[in-house]
Design a protein around this motif. Structure first.
Motif, PDB file in Angstrom:
ATOM      1  N   ALA A 183       0.692  -1.506  -0.261  1.00 43.52           N
ATOM      2  CA  ALA A 183      -0.394  -0.009  -0.100  1.00 43.52           C
ATOM      3  C   ALA A 183       0.310   1.439   0.238  1.00 43.52           C
ATOM      4  O   ALA A 183       0.772   1.943  -0.836  1.00 43.52           O
ATOM      5  N   CYS A 186       1.933   2.246  -3.347  1.00 43.79           N
ATOM      6  CA  CYS A 186       0.962   2.941  -4.153  1.00 43.79           C
ATOM      7  C   CYS A 186       0.590   4.230  -3.606  1.00 43.79           C
ATOM      8  O   CYS A 186      -0.136   5.058  -4.587  1.00 43.79           O
ATOM      9  N   LYS A 187       1.476   4.231  -2.095  1.00 47.33           N
ATOM     10  CA  LYS A 187       0.720   5.729  -2.428  1.00 47.33           C
ATOM     11  C   LYS A 187       0.980   6.585  -3.126  1.00 47.33           C
ATOM     12  O   LYS A 187       2.165   6.618  -4.188  1.00 47.33           O
ATOM     13  N   ARG A 188       0.344   7.592  -3.380  1.00 48.05           N
ATOM     14  CA  ARG A 188       0.542   8.446  -4.749  1.00 48.05           C
ATOM     15  C   ARG A 188       1.802   9.665  -4.829  1.00 48.05           C
ATOM     16  O   ARG A 188       2.311   9.720  -5.756  1.00 48.05           O
ATOM     17  N   PHE A 191       4.086   8.006  -7.436  1.00 46.36           N
ATOM     18  CA  PHE A 191       3.578   7.811  -8.879  1.00 46.36           C
ATOM     19  C   PHE A 191       4.414   9.568  -9.509  1.00 46.36           C
ATOM     20  O   PHE A 191       3.944   9.105 -10.182  1.00 46.36           O
ATOM     21  N   LEU A 192       3.375  10.219  -8.942  1.00 45.15           N
ATOM     22  CA  LEU A 192       3.780  11.222  -9.765  1.00 45.15           C
ATOM     23  C   LEU A 192       4.631  11.991 -10.549  1.00 45.15           C
ATOM     24  O   LEU A 192       4.476  11.827 -10.913  1.00 45.15           O
ATOM     25  N   LEU A 195       4.893   9.597 -13.497  1.00 45.07           N
ATOM     26  CA  LEU A 195       3.881  10.083 -14.208  1.00 45.07           C
ATOM     27  C   LEU A 195       4.283  11.036 -15.296  1.00 45.07           C
ATOM     28  O   LEU A 195       3.942  11.310 -16.273  1.00 45.07           O
ATOM     29  N   GLU A 198       6.802  10.264 -17.657  1.00 40.03           N
ATOM     30  CA  GLU A 198       5.758  10.359 -19.032  1.00 40.03           C
ATOM     31  C   GLU A 198       5.088  11.414 -19.699  1.00 40.03           C
ATOM     32  O   GLU A 198       5.428  10.696 -21.179  1.00 40.03           O
ATOM     33  N   LEU A 199       4.318  11.982 -19.409  1.00 44.34           N
ATOM     34  CA  LEU A 199       3.321  12.978 -20.195  1.00 44.34           C
ATOM     35  C   LEU A 199       4.598  14.083 -20.542  1.00 44.34           C
ATOM     36  O   LEU A 199       3.587  14.276 -21.724  1.00 44.34           O
ATOM     37  N   ILE A 202       5.444  12.906 -24.410  1.00 45.32           N
ATOM     38  CA  ILE A 202       3.656  12.208 -25.329  1.00 45.32           C
ATOM     39  C   ILE A 202       3.572  13.787 -25.368  1.00 45.32           C
ATOM     40  O   ILE A 202       3.388  14.087 -27.203  1.00 45.32           O
ATOM     41  N   THR A 203       3.034  14.967 -24.662  1.00 40.62           N
ATOM     42  CA  THR A 203       2.410  16.110 -25.021  1.00 40.62           C
ATOM     43  C   THR A 203       3.202  16.707 -25.457  1.00 40.62           C
ATOM     44  O   THR A 203       2.769  17.537 -26.965  1.00 40.62           O
ATOM     45  N   GLU A 206       3.023  15.363 -29.281  1.00 42.39           N
ATOM     46  CA  GLU A 206       1.735  15.522 -29.636  1.00 42.39           C
ATOM     47  C   GLU A 206       1.769  16.916 -30.689  1.00 42.39           C
ATOM     48  O   GLU A 206       1.081  17.329 -31.428  1.00 42.39           O
TER      49      GLU A 206
ATOM     50  N   LEU B 126       0.576   5.911 -20.985  1.00 44.52           N
ATOM     51  CA  LEU B 126      -0.510   6.603 -21.239  1.00 44.52           C
ATOM     52  C   LEU B 126      -0.138   5.808 -22.565  1.00 44.52           C
ATOM     53  O   LEU B 126      -1.419   5.775 -23.671  1.00 44.52           O
ATOM     54  N   LEU B 158      -4.953  13.057 -10.444  1.00 43.12           N
ATOM     55  CA  LEU B 158      -5.008  12.388  -9.383  1.00 43.12           C
ATOM     56  C   LEU B 158      -4.276  12.423  -8.134  1.00 43.12           C
ATOM     57  O   LEU B 158      -4.351  11.455  -6.986  1.00 43.12           O
ATOM     58  N   TYR B 161      -6.205  11.501  -5.207  1.00 40.66           N
ATOM     59  CA  TYR B 161      -5.904  10.617  -4.479  1.00 40.66           C
ATOM     60  C   TYR B 161      -4.972  10.293  -2.902  1.00 40.66           C
ATOM     61  O   TYR B 161      -4.031  10.790  -3.523  1.00 40.66           O
ATOM     62  N   ASP B 162      -5.519   9.699  -2.252  1.00 42.17           N
ATOM     63  CA  ASP B 162      -4.907   8.909  -1.245  1.00 42.17           C
ATOM     64  C   ASP B 162      -3.626   7.998  -2.152  1.00 42.17           C
ATOM     65  O   ASP B 162      -3.048   7.876  -1.691  1.00 42.17           O
ATOM     66  N   TYR B 163      -3.760   7.452  -2.420  1.00 41.48           N
ATOM     67  CA  TYR B 163      -3.383   5.459  -4.029  1.00 41.48           C
ATOM     68  C   TYR B 163      -3.545   5.479  -5.258  1.00 41.48           C
ATOM     69  O   TYR B 163      -4.687   6.429  -5.828  1.00 41.48           O
ATOM     70  N   ALA B 164      -2.559   5.409  -5.938  1.00 38.41           N
ATOM     71  CA  ALA B 164      -2.716   5.324  -7.340  1.00 38.41           C
ATOM     72  C   ALA B 164      -2.241   3.491  -7.595  1.00 38.41           C
ATOM     73  O   ALA B 164      -1.076   3.234  -6.901  1.00 38.41           O
ATOM     74  N   SER B 179      -4.856  -5.197  -0.436  1.00 41.97           N
ATOM     75  CA  SER B 179      -3.659  -4.791   0.936  1.00 41.97           C
ATOM     76  C   SER B 179      -3.907  -3.483   1.108  1.00 41.97           C
ATOM     77  O   SER B 179      -3.600  -3.504   2.583  1.00 41.97           O
ATOM     78  N   ILE B 180      -3.980  -1.886   0.018  1.00 42.05           N
ATOM     79  CA  ILE B 180      -4.414  -0.829   0.805  1.00 42.05           C
ATOM     80  C   ILE B 180      -5.656  -1.394   1.300  1.00 42.05           C
ATOM     81  O   ILE B 180      -5.360  -0.625   2.160  1.00 42.05           O
ATOM     82  N   ALA B 183      -4.169  -2.613   5.063  1.00 36.07           N
ATOM     83  CA  ALA B 183      -3.298  -1.116   5.229  1.00 36.07           C
ATOM     84  C   ALA B 183      -3.776  -0.428   6.220  1.00 36.07           C
ATOM     85  O   ALA B 183      -3.466   0.421   7.142  1.00 36.07           O
TER      86      ALA B 183
END
Lengths: 210, 210
Positions: A183, A186-188, A191-192, A195, A198-199, A202-203, A206, B126, B158, B161-164, B179-180, B183
């Motif tokens: 968990a 997975c905390k955001r 990932f930020l 992400l 990656e964005l 791509i942008t 485009e 993406l 995103l 949110y708490d999790y991704a 799991s989240i 937890a």
């Protein structure tokens, strides 16, 4: 690359931290174990860098002076502590590391690593904790009473921790700690960064097409 | 008794929320599903209270007026929304409930239930999301471009949110969400109340003995 997680496993004396930690490492072989440093003599079969980093008193005092320990304490004339460098290096490599430690030490680690994941192992009940302490069968009543009152005081440190896991069965306690680690990954926040990395291309791509 | 957890599963269009939610419910049969209300006509085989709570437009407007919905929206002339009462009742019974919802709806639910556990489902990349949107094969290029730009905008939510959770494989996404949930149940706040309930009678009993 994301940094690894520092998992701090603690809880009152007699709750079974060591047993749960060993079982968890069996279940999660990729989890690195934070090896403590000590100034005591190695016992039969103990290996340097595996069971402990064995140091002389002078070496240990030098580590304290250099702030090379996340926490340390002295018991019965011997030093014990957590070397900072090994923890830092493991996290920088993106690997998770687990530190099994008594509650006072965990609080000190939290001052230096507030971003750690602090897990408090609880007995199924205070009676159960009492039985585990008495169950060793080698102590006087006064010692047992003292240990129990220490355990209750330690329990009050729970509010410093992020999670509480009841050690009702070793397997199920391990499975809950393993879920906590998943968990936390997975905390955001974790990932930020990826992400947006990656964005961007791509942008940009485009826009270039238009 | 502890209240249950409200799990809000959301993410950009086309990420596979519905598929993951169905698989998760198969894996966790004790998890209650939050059934939406709608003013649209039931389709063949749909059952009231299972697929949707079917309402007339007047009944739905009355629910809006009574603040009986956690969120609602209108699509193609039909209302859709999340009835508050069923969620509240389930949580009060100590059961966990999952709400699968698009990202704008989730943000509205968060205003009313900040203590919910907000999980954002992410595509593995993406490009993968683009392929899933294109892969439906029934849309024009303009529609596909529009959907993709909506998906990228949704992705920027995103940070609420708490999790991704990356939906790389359904099984592994389900396992991470599971799991989240575990937890979140271990978060210390949920234990403090129970623990102090237990400490009180024991310490009182000990004092009485002395």
């Amino acid at each position: 690359m994301n940094r690894g997680l520092l998992i701090v496993l603690s809880g009152p004396s007699g709750v079974g931290k060591g047993t749960v930690c060993t079982a968890l490492r069996g279940k999660l072989p990729e989890l690195i174990y934070s090896v403590s440093a000590t100034s005591r003599q190695p016992r039969e079969g103990e290996r340097d860098g595996v069971n402990y980093f064995f140091k002389t008193r002078e070496q240990f005092q030098d580590m304290i002076a250099r702030d090379a320990l996340l926490e340390h304490a002295e018991y019965v004339g011997n030093y014990y502590g957590t070397p900072r460098e090994f923890v830092e290096k493991t996290l920088a490599e993106g690997k998770d590391i687990i530190l099994e430690i008594e509650v006072q030490g965990a609080i000190k680690v939290k001052e230096k690593f507030p971003e750690g994941v602090f897990v408090f192992l609880l007995p199924p009940s205070l009676n159960e904790l009492r039985q585990r302490i008495v169950g060793r069968g080698t102590e006087t009543q006064a010692t047992i009473d003292h240990r129990l009152s220490v355990a209750i005081e330690e329990m009050n440190l729970l509010y410093h921790y992020d999670y509480a896991v009841v050690n009702d069965q070793i397997d199920s306690a391990c499975s809950r700690i393993s879920s906590i680690i998943t968990a936390e990954h997975c905390k955001r926040e974790r990932f930020l960064h990826e992400l947006f990395q990656e964005l961007k291309p791509i942008t940009a791509g485009e826009n270039a097409e238009r």
